[in-house]
Scaffold this active site. Structure first.
Site, PDB file in Angstrom:
ATOM      1  N   LYS A 171     142.160 -12.488   6.405  1.00 55.97           N
ATOM      2  CA  LYS A 171     143.113 -13.597   6.480  1.00 55.97           C
ATOM      3  C   LYS A 171     142.940 -14.293   7.824  1.00 55.97           C
ATOM      4  CE  LYS A 171     146.570 -11.261   3.603  1.00 55.97           C
ATOM      5  NZ  LYS A 171     146.613 -12.197   2.482  1.00 55.97           N
ATOM      6  N   ARG A 183     146.088  -6.760  -7.254  1.00 54.29           N
ATOM      7  CA  ARG A 183     145.864  -6.653  -8.704  1.00 54.29           C
ATOM      8  C   ARG A 183     145.028  -5.425  -9.046  1.00 54.29           C
ATOM      9  NH1 ARG A 183     143.421 -12.458  -8.959  1.00 54.29           N
ATOM     10  NH2 ARG A 183     144.881 -12.571  -7.225  1.00 54.29           N
TER      11      ARG A 183
END
Length: 323
Positions: free
Chosen positions: A102, A180
Site C-alpha cells: 500500500k 478473499r
C-alpha cells in the site's frame, strides 16, 4: 480534583483498536480460544489461503501446517438442530498489502482490517447466551497478518483449494487482495458442517466506499430474499446498507486466460466493479447446492476517527437468529 472515569470500551472497540505491536497472531489465537472456550473445534480443512498469506510469519517448514491451522479458529454451538448458520469474519491483523505494498496514507488504519473477525467473536459471545436457539451456530475467524518478508506470497503464486471433489486453482494477481483468500477457507470449512446459510463479514474492498460512500454496508447475496432481509435488519438498527449486484460480467472478469496455469484469478486487474468481483470470487467457493450466501463488505463503516464501529453486533445477532 477528581479524575474523570475512563469509559469502558466494548469488546469490538477494545480488540479492533489494538495496534499490531500489541495484538499479533498469538494474542488473536488466545482471544478466540477464550471466546469459543468449550465450543472450540479443530479445523476440518487445511486453510490454503491463510497459509499462503501468512507464510512470511511462519518460522520454519516444520511448523507451517501447525501455525496455519492454529490461526484458523472455529467455534461451533451445536444445539442438536438440523440447520446450521455460519458467520465467517476476516481477521487480517495488519495489512501492508504484501509485495503489492500500500502506498501513501493507504496503510493508515490497517489495524482495523481485523474488524470482521473481532465482530464475529462478539456475535458468538451473544449467541452463547440464547436460551431457545432454533439452529446450530458456527463462527469462523481466520487470523493472519499480510506482511512482506522471506517466503512471502507474491503475484503469480497459485493456490489450490479443494472444493468438494475437485480442485480450484487461483492465481494471485495482487497480494493486497488477501482477505478473499482467507475468507474462501472459512466458506469451505462452513460447508463441511453442512451450513445452509453462510455469512461473511469483512473490510474487503476500498471499492465499496467509492461505490456507496462511507458508512454504508455493501450487501451481496445469491438469494434475493436474504439480501432484502439483511438490508432491512441493518436499516432498523439505523445502519445504512445497500444490496449490490454479482453479475455474469463480474464472474467473467475472474476467469483465467490460461487454464493450464489456473482456473481463476484472485483479483481483476481492470479495477472496475471491485467490490462485486470480490463478492463473485467468494461465491465461487459456495459449492454445495442450495447453500445461501450473504457477504457484507463493511470497509466503509468499520471505523471512523480512530474508533471501531461496535454497532453491528446486535443487528447481526438479530439477522442470524431470524434466518
Amino acid at each position: 480534583m477528581k479524575k474523570a472515569k475512563s469509559k469502558k470500551l466494548s469488546f469490538v472497540r477494545k480488540y479492533t483498536e489494538k495496534p499490531y505491536s500489541e495484538f499479533q497472531e498469538q494474542e488473536a489465537i488466545d482471544l478466540a480460544d477464550k471466546v469459543f472456550n468449550d465450543h472450540i473445534e479443530v479445523p476440518r480443512i487445511f486453510p490454503e489461503g491463510l497459509y499462503s498469506v501468512g507464510k512470511t510469519r511462519f518460522h520454519s517448514a516444520r511448523i507451517d501446517d501447525l501455525h496455519a491451522t492454529t490461526q484458523f479458529k472455529v467455534g461451533f454451538i451445536n444445539n442438536k438442530k438440523k440447520r446450521t448458520v455460519a458467520l465467517v469474519g476476516k481477521g487480517v491483523l495488519f495489512d501492508t498489502g504484501g509485495y503489492n505494498v500500500k502506498y501513501g496514507n493507504h496503510m493508515h488504519g490497517m489495524k482495523f482490517d481485523k474488524f470482521g473477525a473481532i465482530t464475529a467473536l462478539a456475535v458468538f459471545k451473544e449467541l452463547k447466551k440464547l436460551k431457545n436457539p432454533k439452529v446450530n451456530y458456527l463462527v469462523i475467524t481466520p487470523f493472519v497478518a499480510n506482511l512482506i518478508g522471506p517466503d512471502g506470497m507474491v503475484p503469480g503464486d497459485v493456490i489450490e483449494y479443494d472444493i468438494g471433489k475437485k480442485t480450484l486453482k487461483v492465481e494471485v494477481t495482487n497480494t493486497d487482495g488477501e482477505g478473499r483468500l482467507i475468507l474462501a477457507d472459512g466458506i469451505l470449512e462452513a460447508q463441511v458442517y453442512e451450513a445452509d446459510t453462510i455469512i461473511t463479514i469483512a473490510t474487503l474492498t476500498g471499492a465499496i466506499s467509492y461505490a456507496l460512500g462511507d458508512e454504508v454496508i455493501g450487501v451481496f447475496s445469491n438469494d434475493e430474499l436474504l439480501a432484502y432481509h439483511a438490508v432491512k435488519t441493518f436499516n432498523k438498527a439505523r445502519l445504512d446498507a445497500w444490496h449490490m449486484p454479482i453479475l455474469k460480467r463480474h464472474n467473467q472478469a475472474l476467469e483465467h486466460e490460461n487454464k493450464d496455469v489456473a482456473d481463476i484469478i484472485s483479483l481483476d486487474l481492470g479495477s472496475k466493479g471491485g467490490s462485486s468481483t470480490a463478492a463473485a470470487f467468494l461465491e465461487k467457493f459456495v459449492h454445495k447446492k442450495g447453500t445461501k450466501f450473504l457477504h457484507l463488505d463493511v470497509a466503509g463503516i468499520a471505523w471512523k476517527k480512530g474508533k471501531a464501529n461496535d454497532k453491528l453486533v446486535k443487528p447481526l445477532v438479530k439477522l442470524i437468529t431470524s434466518i
